[in-house]
Design a protein around this motif. Structure first.
Motif: not given
Length: 126
Positions: A58-60, A72, A74, A76, A87, A125
């Motif tokens: 769950h971090r990007s 970029e 995330t 998941v 994602r 992030t």
């Protein structure tokens, strides 16, 4: 160019959840075996000790590809994956490869053509 396999770090929570995922049918797939190999070599830390610059669930993560643009996404769980929303499943080859890396680390990545490229972690992030 020779790039050694970088060290990776995962939190106890991510390890527990991913191990549960792999205990099911996902663990019998090639992707599941690749993720399990990554988890087997990971340095495991308590959740509150996981540095903010480490790729975790769950971090990007923003990463660059040798001779290519920055991307970029995330990280998941499989049921949350949505490529259009950026994602990526931890069971996708690039997802399991990025798990646990930190800013500045590089990994050698195979391309469909049989060639290789280098992925570099630029930012992480929450």
């Amino acid at each position: 160019m020779s790039i050694q396999q970088p060290s990776i770090t995962v939190s106890t929570r991510d390890l527990e959840r991913l191990s549960a995922l792999l205990a099911g049918a996902a663990g019998q797939t090639e992707a599941g075996r690749a993720l399990e190999a990554e988890l087997d070599r990971a340095h495991v830390v308590e959740d509150d000790a996981l540095p903010g610059d480490v790729v975790a669930m769950h971090r990007s993560v923003r990463f660059s590809q040798e001779d290519g643009p920055c991307r970029e996404m995330t990280l998941v769980y499989p049921h949350e994956a949505d490529a259009e929303q950026g994602r990526i499943s931890v069971l996708a080859p690039v997802g399991s490869a990025l798990l646990g890396l930190s800013v500045g680390q590089r990994i050698r990545w195979p391309l469909p053509s049989g060639a290789h490229t280098i992925l570099t972690i630029e930012a992480v992030t929450a």
